[in-house]
Design an enzyme around this catalytic site. Sequence first.
Site, PDB file in Angstrom:
ATOM      1  N   CYS A 113      47.859  95.839  39.518  1.00 56.27           N
ATOM      2  CA  CYS A 113      46.931  95.882  40.645  1.00 56.27           C
ATOM      3  C   CYS A 113      47.585  96.338  41.937  1.00 56.27           C
ATOM      4  CB  CYS A 113      46.270  94.525  40.827  1.00 56.27           C
ATOM      5  SG  CYS A 113      47.432  93.156  40.921  1.00 56.27           S
ATOM      6  N   TRP A 117      44.719  91.885  30.739  1.00 50.90           N
ATOM      7  CA  TRP A 117      45.618  92.420  29.718  1.00 50.90           C
ATOM      8  C   TRP A 117      46.909  92.977  30.304  1.00 50.90           C
ATOM      9  CZ3 TRP A 117      46.499  97.392  30.978  1.00 50.90           C
ATOM     10  CH2 TRP A 117      45.476  98.146  31.558  1.00 50.90           C
ATOM     11  N   ASN A 118      46.924  93.299  31.590  1.00 55.49           N
ATOM     12  CA  ASN A 118      48.096  94.001  32.131  1.00 55.49           C
ATOM     13  C   ASN A 118      49.212  93.055  32.564  1.00 55.49           C
ATOM     14  OD1 ASN A 118      46.395  93.143  34.333  1.00 55.49           O
ATOM     15  ND2 ASN A 118      47.647  94.408  35.679  1.00 55.49           N
ATOM     16  N   LYS A 167      40.705  81.807  28.813  1.00 55.40           N
ATOM     17  CA  LYS A 167      40.178  82.906  28.003  1.00 55.40           C
ATOM     18  C   LYS A 167      41.025  84.137  28.309  1.00 55.40           C
ATOM     19  CE  LYS A 167      37.839  86.210  27.836  1.00 55.40           C
ATOM     20  NZ  LYS A 167      38.183  87.622  27.380  1.00 55.40           N
ATOM     21  N   PRO A 168      42.011  84.446  27.452  1.00 50.99           N
ATOM     22  CA  PRO A 168      42.856  85.613  27.710  1.00 50.99           C
ATOM     23  C   PRO A 168      42.123  86.897  27.352  1.00 50.99           C
ATOM     24  CG  PRO A 168      43.463  84.640  25.613  1.00 50.99           C
ATOM     25  CD  PRO A 168      42.380  83.760  26.204  1.00 50.99           C
ATOM     26  N   GLU A 201      40.034 103.293  42.695  1.00 53.14           N
ATOM     27  CA  GLU A 201      41.281 103.004  41.989  1.00 53.14           C
ATOM     28  C   GLU A 201      41.344 103.738  40.649  1.00 53.14           C
ATOM     29  OE1 GLU A 201      43.666  98.957  40.695  1.00 53.14           O
ATOM     30  OE2 GLU A 201      41.503  99.047  40.332  1.00 53.14           O
ATOM     31  N   GLU A 248      40.758  88.299  41.739  1.00 52.67           N
ATOM     32  CA  GLU A 248      41.668  89.394  42.091  1.00 52.67           C
ATOM     33  C   GLU A 248      41.263  90.603  41.263  1.00 52.67           C
ATOM     34  OE1 GLU A 248      46.168  89.217  42.855  1.00 52.67           O
ATOM     35  OE2 GLU A 248      45.994  90.233  40.936  1.00 52.67           O
ATOM     36  N   LEU A 249      40.844  91.671  41.940  1.00 52.52           N
ATOM     37  CA  LEU A 249      40.118  92.738  41.261  1.00 52.52           C
ATOM     38  C   LEU A 249      40.784  94.110  41.359  1.00 52.52           C
ATOM     39  CD1 LEU A 249      36.570  91.667  42.481  1.00 52.52           C
ATOM     40  CD2 LEU A 249      37.824  90.908  40.448  1.00 52.52           C
TER      41      LEU A 249
END
Length: 490
Positions: A290, A158-159, A182-183, A385, A256-257
Site C-alpha cells: 500500500c 494477501w500482500n 478471515k485471511p 492506484e 486501510e485501503l
Amino acid sequence: MSRDHSLPELANYIDGAFSTPAIDRERSLHDANTDKPIQGRRNSNREQIQAALTTTDRIYQAGTWEDTPAEERAEHLEAMAVELSSAEYAETISIADSLTSGAIVRTTRKMAQMLPFVFRGAAAYLREGHLDKQVPGPRGSVDYLRRPWGPALLIAPWNGPTAIGSHKVASALAAGAPCILKPSEFTPHSAIMMARAADRAGLPKGVFQLTLGDRSVGAQLVEDPRIKAVSFTGGLAGGRAIARACADDFVPTQLELGGNNQLVVFADADLDLAATGIVYGMTNLNGQWCRALGRLLVHESVKDRLLDKVMSQLANIHIGHSLDEESDMGPLVHRGHFEQVQSDIERLRSCGGEMLTATPLPQLEGNFIAPTLIDGCRPEDTREEIFGPVATIHTFRDDSEALALANGTDLGLAGYVYSENEEKAFAFARKMRTGGVKINGYSLLSIGEGTPRGAWGLSGLGEEGHGQSIEFFTGARVVGLSPQDPLGGR
C-alpha cells in the site's frame, strides 16, 4: 534448488478445535512463479461461520476474556510469542507466503521472524497500564478505562498476510476482544500457523478463531450484528462495502485501503539516493504494497539525470523465482491481478504514456512484470492506484506546482520527499495531505516509535499503530464519584 514444499493443511479454528472447510472445486491456490495449482482452496460454509459467531458472542457475553486481568492477558500473549519463536513457524510461513503472494523469500522470512515481537509488543502495552488509568476528578480519583466494544472481525490482505494479520490479532486480544480472523483466500497459511500457536500455547478456547474463505465469507461475518468492530486492510471496493454494512449500527471500522503514493524529488536532491528510493518503492514486495511508489514528481531540471540513474539500477535488479535467495523481485500474486496491472499499463499507454523498463524478465511462466515507469501522461490520467511495480512520472517547475501535484489525488497514505535542504523538505512534507511522509529515505517500517500509520481521503479510515490499533478495539469508560448539582439549575 528443490521447490517441492508441503503447505499447511487448510483448516478453520473454531471454539478451540480445527475443522476442514468445504473444498472449492472450481478454484485453487497457484504458485505465483509458475501459475500452476499447488493446493485446493477452501470456503467455510454457513454452519461453520455461524459456529464461529456463536462462540465469539458467548465469550463476549460471559465477559471471560474482557474480565481477564491485563497481566494475565499479557501472559497469554507472551505464551503465543514463545510458541511462535520456534523455527518451524518462520520457515513454514516464509515459504508459503513467498509461493502464494510472489514476494521474495528474503522479505517473507523477515516478516515471519517478526511474529513473536508483535505479540510481545502487545503484552508490553498491557503491562504499561494503558487500558486502566486513574485521573483527577471533583471527588477523588476517576477510573479511566478502555474496554472492548465486543467481538472483533479481522480481515487481512494477501500482500502482507503475516505482518498485518498478526498485528490485528495481537491488538484485538490485548484489548480484551474475542476475535475472528478471515485471511485472504490467496494467502491463508500464516493465519493457520497462528491458530496452531494459539492452540499449543493454551489460549482460552474461542478467544481467537479462524474462518477461511473468499469475500462471501467475509460478507456474512461483517453483516452479522454480533460483530462489534471490524478491522480491514484491502482494496477500496471492499472498504466501501464494509463501511456500508457497518453504517446503520455505527460499528467501529478501521480501514486501510491503499495509496497512489507520491515521491517528490527537488532539484537539490541527492539523485543517487533518490534513485535508490524510487527503485525500492517499485520493487519491494514486487510493488504490491500500500505504500509503494505510485507517482514520481521530479523537478524538470534533474529529470533526465535522475531517470538515467533509475534505469541503471533497474537493469541490475534480478527478477526470479520468489524462493531463490538471489532474487530481488518476484511475480505478482495471481493471474487475475497480473492481467489487471497489464490492463492498467495499456490504459496509460493509450493516454500517451511512454513505457520505461530496464529489468530482464525470467524464463518462467508465472505472473512476472518488469518494474515500469510511465512518462508523458497527464496528471489527471494517473490519479488511481496501480497495485504493482508501475509508477508514473510528472515534472514540476516550482514548489507550488510540486505541492499541487503531490496533493492531486483522492488518496493519502504515504509520501516521500528528497532534498538536501532538510528544512525545506520538512516544510513541504507538512503540507502533503497524507498519513505520513518520509524524507530522504524509503523503508518498509514505520518512521517513528509509537507513531500512527494514518490514512487520509480514500486511503481509509482511522489510524493503525502499536497503541492505536489496540485502542481501536476499545471504547472509553469513565467511572468516578460526582458532585450532585441542585435541582432547577441553581
